[in-house]
Design a protein around this motif. Structure first.
Motif, mmCIF file in Angstrom:
data_model
loop_
_atom_site.group_PDB
_atom_site.id
_atom_site.type_symbol
_atom_site.label_atom_id
_atom_site.label_comp_id
_atom_site.label_asym_id
_atom_site.label_seq_id
_atom_site.Cartn_x
_atom_site.Cartn_y
_atom_site.Cartn_z
ATOM 1 N N ALA A 168 38.445 52.923 44.499
ATOM 2 C CA ALA A 168 38.286 51.765 45.380
ATOM 3 C C ALA A 168 37.382 50.758 44.694
ATOM 4 O O ALA A 168 36.259 51.089 44.293
ATOM 5 N N GLY A 169 37.858 49.561 44.529
ATOM 6 C CA GLY A 169 37.054 48.495 43.946
ATOM 7 C C GLY A 169 37.010 47.320 44.887
ATOM 8 O O GLY A 169 37.895 47.138 45.726
ATOM 9 N N GLU A 170 36.036 46.503 44.743
ATOM 10 C CA GLU A 170 35.888 45.370 45.652
ATOM 11 C C GLU A 170 36.998 44.360 45.388
ATOM 12 O O GLU A 170 37.165 43.876 44.265
ATOM 13 N N ARG A 171 37.768 44.051 46.421
ATOM 14 C CA ARG A 171 38.775 42.994 46.272
ATOM 15 C C ARG A 171 38.033 41.691 45.984
ATOM 16 O O ARG A 171 36.945 41.445 46.508
ATOM 17 N N HIS A 172 38.611 40.876 45.175
ATOM 18 C CA HIS A 172 37.894 39.664 44.793
ATOM 19 C C HIS A 172 38.869 38.540 44.498
ATOM 20 O O HIS A 172 39.982 38.766 44.012
ATOM 21 N N GLY A 173 38.429 37.337 44.813
ATOM 22 C CA GLY A 173 39.216 36.150 44.529
ATOM 23 C C GLY A 173 38.529 35.227 43.549
ATOM 24 O O GLY A 173 39.123 34.254 43.097
ATOM 25 N N ILE A 174 37.257 35.509 43.211
ATOM 26 C CA ILE A 174 36.492 34.682 42.281
ATOM 27 C C ILE A 174 36.265 35.464 41.000
ATOM 28 O O ILE A 174 35.626 36.522 41.013
ATOM 29 N N GLN A 175 36.783 34.941 39.912
ATOM 30 C CA GLN A 175 36.581 35.581 38.616
ATOM 31 C C GLN A 175 35.300 35.093 37.955
ATOM 32 O O GLN A 175 34.550 35.879 37.372
ATOM 33 N N GLN A 176 35.038 33.791 38.062
ATOM 34 C CA GLN A 176 33.848 33.196 37.458
ATOM 35 C C GLN A 176 33.366 32.021 38.286
ATOM 36 O O GLN A 176 34.166 31.294 38.878
ATOM 37 N N LEU A 177 32.047 31.837 38.321
ATOM 38 C CA LEU A 177 31.434 30.641 38.884
ATOM 39 C C LEU A 177 30.581 30.004 37.803
ATOM 40 O O LEU A 177 29.679 30.648 37.257
ATOM 41 N N ILE A 178 30.872 28.740 37.494
ATOM 42 C CA ILE A 178 30.101 28.052 36.469
ATOM 43 C C ILE A 178 29.694 26.679 36.982
ATOM 44 O O ILE A 178 30.317 26.108 37.873
ATOM 45 N N THR A 179 28.599 26.156 36.419
ATOM 46 C CA THR A 179 28.170 24.804 36.749
ATOM 47 C C THR A 179 28.984 23.820 35.908
ATOM 48 O O THR A 179 29.704 24.195 34.983
ATOM 49 N N SER B 272 27.869 21.922 33.800
ATOM 50 C CA SER B 272 27.325 21.901 32.442
ATOM 51 C C SER B 272 27.736 23.128 31.644
ATOM 52 O O SER B 272 27.395 23.246 30.464
ATOM 53 N N GLY B 273 28.450 24.072 32.297
ATOM 54 C CA GLY B 273 28.959 25.232 31.581
ATOM 55 C C GLY B 273 28.163 26.512 31.769
ATOM 56 O O GLY B 273 28.536 27.550 31.218
ATOM 57 N N LYS B 274 27.101 26.478 32.556
ATOM 58 C CA LYS B 274 26.291 27.682 32.774
ATOM 59 C C LYS B 274 27.022 28.633 33.725
ATOM 60 O O LYS B 274 27.487 28.242 34.787
#
Length: 718
Positions: free
Chosen positions: A521-532, A534-536
């Motif tokens: 069982a793994g957490e279902r997720h819709g967000i792979q990455q969050l970046i600003t 400026s690229g952070k």
């Protein structure tokens, strides 16, 4: 001898004397009180006789008296109905989202925005006067005259609809529409309408007319993934709302009724026709003259070319909530979110739902559907929360709790496998009572001793009940469902084993993905990455997600999959069978055919499909093995094109055995496959009657054709 009369008197004690005195005082006080009360009542009676009326006046008094009584009772009822509505106002409902998020799909293509469109609010006083008049003339002409509910407008709308023999006008005021947008959803239920009425009055009490209008213009969905009239002006015309002309204002005002239908970047002719209706409303309401709107009629608005871009709005709404949860403590509010959505699968899911509902919706009397597709690592590849986001922004895939029916049974059987049972374990399918509850099978018949494989494939009801009652108990089953990823509240009542708990489509897809992921069982997720900007990197799922945890042993997973893989091949889900790829799953149908499910998986994807009606009305005998299975099959056929096919855990060969496929096709043609609660109908004729009818059919087939020259054409067609 002493005379008895001369006996010495024994003096009474002081205590006894006091008690006698108190008793006498109480008696006399009660008597005096009663006497005075009777005197008072007699005086009141004599006084009231002066007001006694007869004849028609008495009738008026009786009506007023009964009216007062009914009014008091109605006030209590109104208060009872109002309390649930006012509960919706808890929290900071005025607060708009601080986050401004640009969303990308899994390949880096921009698919929409959330948050920033609502923050760029323009005060009503700075908007063009004809824009405000266009909105009021079309949506609520008496906005400044009513107190939340426009009864005169409602009567006018009803008369216009009767005259046109269709729904051409709505009776909801702007305040009612705002109440729905802020606190409620689009479900067509009496409860929602009652709440809407009370909340409309509440808004009128707590906000000024200008504030209500401002919130309405800022929060309404305007199509194209935009919320608010300022964002719509920028999206459709590339300009500030302050710079709109009359033709553009009329086009935007026409979007409030049906933004998906009249969105100009999708259907410009329909948008222009709707804008012309708005211009007519301006004249009819007296806000403008025909001469003032003539130029706008002759020179309709043109829009910025946005191509055929269609935002996956149900997915974006859900993903935006995920962003707010993940980035709540980051201190950053302007972000770019790389999501897990695959737009090709998303479009295929939307097309499959719409295609099947168009083809068979009237036949089955079903109007809505929802789909969630997960890759087996938990990545959400598609969400369909309804047929038309413009008509209803309520996400049926992530928020609607619908009874799971027989699609819940795999959780029960998985718990049994973890407790030492096997697919060949034999359980009695016979009458059973659990307290006052005596569940029955769909056909009101019993099969005797059956294996768990047969019980699950035929969706027998008594077997999971017997497992829970005599072997497992309810808590382990509830714990198993929750461990597999079900976040909806799972009931602890004994009936839960037959799927009486409300579950979301997202929960169903998450739970079944455990079977497809080998018990992890793994957490279902819709967000792979969050970046600003400026690229952070603020968040990376590969780096920050919690580790997968095992909730089912490899043995239990293999045993469960060995059963469920038979459903599309020889069981109740044959309409979900893929052409050459092995899949597994379970159908589900609830009482009175209100909900129909098919949840299935391959070695690559897990998809959950629900079909039903928002108002919980029954469908026309729709089962999970019919339309939901067809939606699933059409979607998954597309999703598995041009990819490496992975085997289902415990199933070595990911491809269909030709012999098995041929057998399934033959059973489908002859319609003699085993019938379970989700696919079949209860037998109407006995086996003896059926045999006699078949014999009669054979006799008629062998009989010579009658020679009747009078009507040879009709006879030849028999």
């Amino acid at each position: 001898m002493q005379d008895p009369s001369e006996k010495k008197q024994i003096p009474k004690t002081p205590k006894a004397g006091r008690l006698l005195a108190i008793d006498a005082w109480i008696d006399s006080s009660l008597y005096e009180s009663g006497f005075k009360a009777r005197q008072f009542w007699e005086s009141v009676t004599i006084f009231s006789r002066r007001f006694r009326v007869r004849g028609w006046r008495r009738g008026v008094i009786e009506v007023l008296s009964e009216g007062f009584t009914m009014g008091a009772a109605g006030s209590v009822l109104m208060l009872a109905l109002a309390l649930p509505a006012f509960d919706e106002t808890v929290g900071n409902w005025r607060q708009q989202d601080d986050f401004a998020v640009t969303f990308l799909d899994r390949y880096g293509n921009e698919i929409g925005q959330r948050g920033i469109n609502q923050r760029d609010s323009v005060p009503v006083d700075e908007m063009p006067d004809y824009l405000i008049k266009s909105v009021l003339a079309t949506e609520d002409r008496r906005f400044f005259d009513h107190y939340g509910i426009d009864f005169m407008g409602l009567v006018r709308a009803m008369s216009e609809n009767v005259r046109a023999n269709s729904v051409v006008q709505g009776g909801s005021s702007i305040t009612q529409q705002l109440a729905k947008n802020l606190f409620l959803n689009n479900e067509r239920t009496v409860e929602r309408k009652i709440k809407e009425a009370f909340l409309s009055v509440w808004l009128e009490q707590n906000l000024s007319k200008k504030e209500i209008l401002q919130l309405y213009l800022d929060r309404a969905y305007m199509g194209g993934g935009t919320f608010g009239i300022a964002a719509a002006a920028d999206f459709y015309f590339g300009k500030s709302v302050k710079d709109l002309n009359l033709a553009e204002s009329a086009m935007l005002a026409g979007l409030f009724k049906a933004p998906a239908k009249y969105a100009p970047h999708i259907n410009l002719p329909a948008a222009r026709a709707r804008a012309n209706v708005v211009l007519s409303n301006l004249v009819q309401s007296g806000f403008m003259t025909e001469g003032q709107v003539l130029s706008a009629r002759l020179h309709p608005a043109n829009v910025v070319d946005r191509g055929d871009r269609k935002s996956p709005d149900y997915f974006l709404d859900w993903a935006f909530d995920e962003v707010r949860r993940i980035a709540a403590t980051s201190g950053v509010h302007s972000l770019v979110a790389r999501t897990t959505i695959d737009m090709n699968i998303q479009k295929a899911a939307e097309e499959s739902v719409e295609f099947n509902l168009r083809q068979h919706g009237k036949e089955y009397r079903v109007t809505e559907g929802a789909v969630v597709v997960l890759e087996n690592n938990g990545a959400v590849r598609a969400i369909v929360g309804g047929r038309d986001y413009g008509a209803s922004q309520f996400n049926r895939a992530t928020k609607a709790l619908r009874q799971a029916g027989s699609s819940f049974k795999p959780y029960v059987y998985a718990t049994a496998m973890e407790h030492g049972f096997t697919p060949e374990s034999v359980i009695s399918d016979g009458p059973i009572s659990w307290g006052n509850w005596s569940p029955k099978n769909y056909g009101r018949s019993f099969a005797g001793r059956v294996t768990l494989t047969t019980a699950l494939l035929r969706s027998i009801n008594t077997v999971p009940v017997r497992l829970a009652k005599d072997y497992l108990s309810i808590p382990p089953i509830k714990a198993m469902a929750e461990a597999m990823g079900v976040e909806s509240p799972v009931s602890s009542h004994k009936t839960m084993v037959l799927g009486t708990s409300g579950m979301t489509v997202m929960d169903q897809a998450t739970g079944y993905s455990v079977f497809a992921n080998g018990g992890l069982a793994g957490e279902r997720h819709g967000i792979q990455q969050l970046i600003t900007h400026s690229g952070k990197v603020i968040y990376d799922w590969d780096r920050d997600h919690p580790p997968f945890k095992r909730v089912l042993s490899e043995k239990a997973v293999s045993e469960m999959n060995s059963i469920m893989v038979q459903n599309p091949e020889v069981g109740t889900a044959r309409r979900a069978a893929l052409a050459s790829i092995r899949s597994a799953g379970k159908t589900g149908t609830t009482q009175s055919y209100r909900d129909a499910w098919y949840v299935g998986f391959t070695g690559n994807y897990t998809a959950a499909v629900w079909l039903g009606n928002d108002n919980y009305s029954p469908t026309r005998d729709m089962t999970g093995g019919s339309l939901p299975a067809m939606v699933w099959q059409r979607l998954m056929t597309y999703a598995h094109q041009n990819i490496d096919i992975k085997p289902i855990p415990g199933i070595k060969n990911p491809y269909v055995d030709p012999k098995v496929a041929e057998k399934a096709a033959e059973m489908e043609r002859k319609n003699v496959a085993a019938v379970d609660a989700d696919m079949g109908r209860p037998p109407i004729l006995s086996s003896t009657t059926t045999r006699v009818l078949r014999e009669m059919n054979d006799v008629f087939r062998k009989a010579p054709v009658l020679d009747t020259p009078a009507e040879p054409e009709k006879l030849s067609g028999l």
